[in-house]
Every structure is written in structure tokens, then in C-alpha cells.
Enzyme design. Structure first.
Site, PDB file in Angstrom:
ATOM      1  CG  HIS A 206       0.059   0.029   2.286  1.00 41.25           C
ATOM      2  ND1 HIS A 206       0.384  -1.044   3.674  1.00 41.25           N
ATOM      3  CD2 HIS A 206       0.183   1.646   3.683  1.00 41.25           C
ATOM      4  CE1 HIS A 206       1.421  -0.490   4.231  1.00 41.25           C
ATOM      5  NE2 HIS A 206       0.942   0.874   4.102  1.00 41.25           N
ATOM      6  CG  ASP A 208       1.893   4.742   4.656  1.00 39.81           C
ATOM      7  OD1 ASP A 208       1.583   3.653   4.244  1.00 39.81           O
ATOM      8  OD2 ASP A 208       2.552   4.863   5.575  1.00 39.81           O
ATOM      9  CG  HIS A 263       4.762   0.987   2.704  1.00 39.27           C
ATOM     10  ND1 HIS A 263       4.829   1.836   2.177  1.00 39.27           N
ATOM     11  CD2 HIS A 263       4.570   0.603   4.230  1.00 39.27           C
ATOM     12  CE1 HIS A 263       3.419   2.690   3.032  1.00 39.27           C
ATOM     13  NE2 HIS A 263       3.559   1.655   3.904  1.00 39.27           N
ATOM     14  NE  ARG A 273       8.145  -4.527  11.031  1.00 37.08           N
ATOM     15  CZ  ARG A 273       8.949  -3.488  10.323  1.00 37.08           C
ATOM     16  NH1 ARG A 273      10.914  -4.018  10.232  1.00 37.08           N
ATOM     17  NH2 ARG A 273       8.971  -2.432  10.493  1.00 37.08           N
TER      18      ARG A 273
HETATM   19  C1  LIG Z   1      -7.541  -0.796   3.899  1.00 33.78           C
HETATM   20  C2  LIG Z   1      -6.785   0.067   4.450  1.00 33.78           C
HETATM   21  C3  LIG Z   1      -6.066   0.243   6.231  1.00 33.78           C
HETATM   22  C4  LIG Z   1      -6.062   1.365   5.810  1.00 33.78           C
HETATM   23  C5  LIG Z   1      -7.142   2.348   5.619  1.00 33.78           C
HETATM   24  C6  LIG Z   1      -7.518   1.553   3.889  1.00 33.78           C
HETATM   25  O1  LIG Z   1      -8.746   1.076   3.814  1.00 33.78           O
HETATM   26  C7  LIG Z   1      -6.723   1.886   3.069  1.00 33.78           C
HETATM   27  C8  LIG Z   1      -5.920   2.893   3.640  1.00 33.78           C
HETATM   28  C9  LIG Z   1      -4.790   2.196   5.155  1.00 33.78           C
HETATM   29  C10 LIG Z   1      -3.984   3.033   5.911  1.00 33.78           C
HETATM   30  C11 LIG Z   1      -2.887   2.802   5.340  1.00 33.78           C
HETATM   31  C12 LIG Z   1      -1.614   3.414   6.714  1.00 33.78           C
HETATM   32  C13 LIG Z   1      -1.866   4.140   8.167  1.00 33.78           C
HETATM   33  O2  LIG Z   1      -1.529   2.256   8.409  1.00 33.78           O
HETATM   34  C14 LIG Z   1      -4.027   3.657   7.800  1.00 33.78           C
HETATM   35  C15 LIG Z   1      -4.109   3.563   9.441  1.00 33.78           C
HETATM   36  C16 LIG Z   1      -4.101   4.740   7.295  1.00 33.78           C
HETATM   37  O3  LIG Z   1      -4.427   6.256   7.412  1.00 33.78           O
HETATM   38  O4  LIG Z   1      -4.606   4.448   5.822  1.00 33.78           O
HETATM   39  C17 LIG Z   1      -4.335   2.236   7.522  1.00 33.78           C
HETATM   40  C18 LIG Z   1      -5.634   2.259   7.172  1.00 33.78           C
HETATM   41  C19 LIG Z   1      -6.485   1.544   8.262  1.00 33.78           C
HETATM   42  O5  LIG Z   1      -5.481   0.648   9.450  1.00 33.78           O
HETATM   43  O6  LIG Z   1      -7.197   1.471   9.059  1.00 33.78           O
HETATM   44  O1  AKG Z   2       4.895  -1.882  10.259  1.00 35.46           O
HETATM   45  C1  AKG Z   2       5.056  -1.664   9.610  1.00 35.46           C
HETATM   46  O2  AKG Z   2       6.598  -2.137   9.935  1.00 35.46           O
HETATM   47  C2  AKG Z   2       4.776  -1.086   8.300  1.00 35.46           C
HETATM   48  C3  AKG Z   2       3.481  -0.768   8.564  1.00 35.46           C
HETATM   49  C4  AKG Z   2       2.355   0.333   7.906  1.00 35.46           C
HETATM   50  O3  AKG Z   2       3.045   0.558   6.262  1.00 35.46           O
HETATM   51  C5  AKG Z   2       1.284   0.728   8.158  1.00 35.46           C
HETATM   52  O4  AKG Z   2       0.931   0.575   9.256  1.00 35.46           O
HETATM   53  O5  AKG Z   2       1.295   1.764   7.310  1.00 35.46           O
HETATM   54 FE   FE2 Z   3       2.381   1.863   5.640  1.00 36.42          FE
END
Ligand SMILES: C=C1C[C@]23C[C@@]1(O)CC[C@H]2[C@@]12CC[C@H](O)[C@@](C)(C(=O)O1)[C@H]2[C@@H]3C(=O)O
Ligand code: AKG
Ligand code: FE2
Length: 334
Positions: A206, A208, A263, A273
Site C-alpha cells: 500500500h 500511506d 511498501h 516485529r
Molecule cells: C485497508 C485500509 C487500511 C487503511 C485504510 C484502508 O482502507 C486504506 C489505507 C490504509 C492505511 C495505510 C496507512 C495507515 O496504516 C492507515 C492508518 C491509513 O491512514 O491508511 C491505514 C488504514 C487503517 O489501517 O485503517
Molecule cells: O509495521 C510496519 O513496519 C509498516 C506498517 C505500515 O506500513 C502501516 O502501518 O502503514
Molecule cells: Fe504504511
């Protein structure tokens, strides 16, 4: 509810074992924040990789160790206790389920918002401690990492010759900044070897969505980044440094000059981890658009106009691996 117990290889996402394991990426740009040339090196790293490592930061080791030990205690608690701090909707304790769209991984986590009053009572009762001590450990760590993030963003603006240099950092400093903090725990998974499976997905690929992500982990590998040549590379762990990701919003603000880096995390079957990530985001009402001072000549925006609220709403409905920016591209498929 799905719980993290025995590995169930029928349901967990697995990376094809016949693929060669990715090599370690030893050319990660390393930025020494104490050096005057760091501003130009940060710009170069964001352009080339959207990813870099930071050394000589001012985040006190005691803040890192304190939070790490609280996190270890929390994740070592019985599952029945931890579940009381969930489900993650999106904030709270989550187990295997990532987000609300059906993604799963070999991970358990705590997700919290840095500006909303958070219910630390839920976590504190699992640990049998005073909620104030947990709140303090999170606040000390997040404040120090946010300060470092602002320093990096100001150097970035300087390197890009943008004035004023707080264009990015002011968004994180805003009291309404919509930033998120996450603790991820990827338990060791020795049983999985019996199935001749080496690569189990901890956190699927994904980007961020926010402006900048700042990651610190223990000394267990697992994080991988996708390079422009289409190959995945493992990031050698370093518990004394921070790893920085360009997020989707910074990609838009630089009109695609910086790309948010893809990543993922693969589990290490023998060692667990633990990672802590600060996701620096703007206030919900902030318009996310290319900075006029970065547009050259007749260059026009690659993106439609949108606010962080609109982007976030759409992002949090998407699957992890989706390209969330496509919907907002002016000349994209949509
Ligand atoms: C599948 C998902 C988890 C996420 C929200 C989403 O719909 C798509 C983006 C995901 C992500 C990736 C980065 C961060 O870990 C996070 C908190 C964010 O802002 O976007 C997660 C979201 C999540 O875990 O709720
Ligand atoms: O846990 C990690 O090392 C990365 C996780 C990550 O990419 C995320 O939480 O968005
Ligand atoms: Fe991430």
C-alpha cells in the site's frame, strides 16, 4: 471475530514461495539531520525513492524505550484482554483485519488519533496500570516524532526553495492536524515453516495517504519497499533510526514530483516485529493541491481539487493495495 491464533494458511495472504526472496536494499539514502546539506539530500531521496532513513535525530531514546516496553506488555497480554480494547473502527485494537474493506494480515495493532481525546482507559485496564501513564508515554513519543517530522518538512521546503518554509510543517503543527499513530506487532510464526511457507504477509502492499510517515521498529526485518524498477527490496532494520515515507498528500502537493512509496511487511517466521508509525496529516478542511511555487512555466495540476476530508473518506473505503489517487487524477482512468 477473526483472532490471531494458529496460522491458517488457507486464509492468510501468502507470497508465492517460488519467487526469489527480495534482496536487502543497501543503498537507502541516509540523512544525517545534523548536517547542513541534509535539505538537498532529503529532496533527492524523495524524488528518487519517496523513502529514506534518518540518523542523528533528537528523539530521546528513553521515550522510544518506554513506549516500546508498554507496547510489548500490551501485546503479550491474553487475547481475551486485548480484544476489550477493540475492535479497531478504525481506532482501537485490531487483530488480523486491516481497515474496513476486508484486508487481512499476520498483524495485531493499536491505532489511535493524535488529536482526538482517546480512550486510554481501554489500554490501561489491559495492562492494569493508570491510563495517565500510557497517555504520557504515547504523548512524549508522538510529540518528539512530530517535532522531528516538522524539521524534516522544513528542510524539504528549503531544499525545494519554497517560501515560507513552513508550508508543509504548519499542517502537522495545526491543532486540528488529522494525524494518526499506530503500533504494529507481527508475532513470530514458527509453525508456518511446517507448511513450507516462508513469506506470509504481515501488512499488504500500500501507500500511506497522509503527508509523511515516520516509522521506527525493533531489530526484526520485514519492511519492504517497491522501487521504480518494479522490484521489491527489504529494508535492513535499524532500531536507532527512523524511516520516512512520502505519503499520497505530499505527492499531490509536489504535483507528482515526489511519489508516495509502495511498501509492505512480510513476517519474519522466527522473530516478532514491533513497529511504531506516526502518520502526519493535515486538518480535515485543508485543500490538498500542488503548491503554486512548485509549478514550472505552463505546468498544470495533475489532480482535481479536493480536501483532506474528501480524500480520507474515499481512502478509508478502499482496499489496501488500491491506487487511491487514481480517482483524483485529472487525466487518469476515471
Ligand atoms: C485497508 C485500509 C487500511 C487503511 C485504510 C484502508 O482502507 C486504506 C489505507 C490504509 C492505511 C495505510 C496507512 C495507515 O496504516 C492507515 C492508518 C491509513 O491512514 O491508511 C491505514 C488504514 C487503517 O489501517 O485503517
Ligand atoms: O509495521 C510496519 O513496519 C509498516 C506498517 C505500515 O506500513 C502501516 O502501518 O502503514
Ligand atoms: Fe504504511
Amino acid at each position: 471475530m477473526v483472532v490471531l491464533t494458529e496460522p491458517d494458511t488457507d486464509h492468510l495472504p501468502i507470497i508465492n514461495n517460488s519467487c526469489k526472496s527480495p534482496s536487502f536494499f543497501n543503498d537507502i539514502p541516509v540523512i544525517d539531520l545534523s548536517k547542513p546539506d541534509s535539505k538537498n539530500l532529503i529532496v533527492k531521496a524523495c524524488e528518487e525513492f519517496g523513502f529514506f532513513k534518518v540518523v542523528n535525530h533528537d528523539v530521546p531514546m528513553e521515550f522510544i524505550s518506554k513506549l516500546e516496553s508498554e507496547a510489548i506488555k500490551f501485546f503479550s497480554s491474553p487475547l481475551s484482554e486485548k480484544l476489550k480494547a477493540g475492535p479497531a473502527d478504525p481506532f482501537g485494537y485490531g487483530n488480523k483485519q486491516i481497515g474496513q474493506s476486508g484486508d487481512i494480515g499476520w498483524v495485531e495493532y493499536i491505532l489511535l488519533s493524535t488529536n482526538c481525546e482517546f480512550n486510554y482507559q481501554k489500554f490501561a485496564s489491559v495492562l492494569g496500570v493508570n491510563p495517565e501513564s500510557i497517555r504520557a508515554a504515547v504523548n512524549d513519543y508522538v510529540s518528539a516524532v512530530k517535532k522531528m517530522s516538522c524539521e524534516i518538512l522544513e528542510k524539504l521546503a528549503e531544499g525545494l526553495k519554497i517560501h515560507p518554509t513552513n508550508v508543509f510543517s504548519k499542517l502537522l503543527k495545526d491543532e486540528k492536524s488529522d494525524s494518526v499513530f499506530r503500533l504494529n506487532h507481527y508475532p513470530q510464526c514458527p509453525d508456518i515453516q511446517e507448511f513450507n511457507v516462508k513469506n506470509l504477509i504481515g501488512f499488504g502492499e500500500h501507500t500511506d495517504p497522509q503527508i509523511i510517515s515516520v516509522l521506527r521498529s525493533n531489530n526484526t526485518s520485514g519492511l519492504q519497499i517497491l522501487l521504480k524498477n518494479g522490484n521489491w527490496f527489504s529494508v535492513p532494520p535499524d532500531q536507532n533510526s527512523f524511516f520516512i515515507n512520502v505519503g499520497d498528500s505530499l505527492q499531490v502537493m509536489t504535483n507528482g514530483r515526489f511519489k508516495s512509496v509502495k511498501h509492505r511487511v512480510l513476517t519474519n517466521t522466527l522473530k516478532s516485529r514491533l513497529s511504531m508509525i506516526y502518520f502526519g496529516g493535515p486538518p480535515l478542511s485543508e485543500k490538498i493541491a500542488p503548491l503554486p511555487s512548485l509549478m514550472e512555466g505552463e505546468e498544470s495540476s495533475l489532480y482535481k481539487e479536493f480536501t483532506w476530508f474528501e480524500y480520507k473518506k474515499s481512502a478509508f473505503k478502499s482496499r489496501l493495495a488500491e491506487n487511491r489517487l487514481t480517482l483524483f487524477e485529472k487525466f487518469g482512468a476515471s
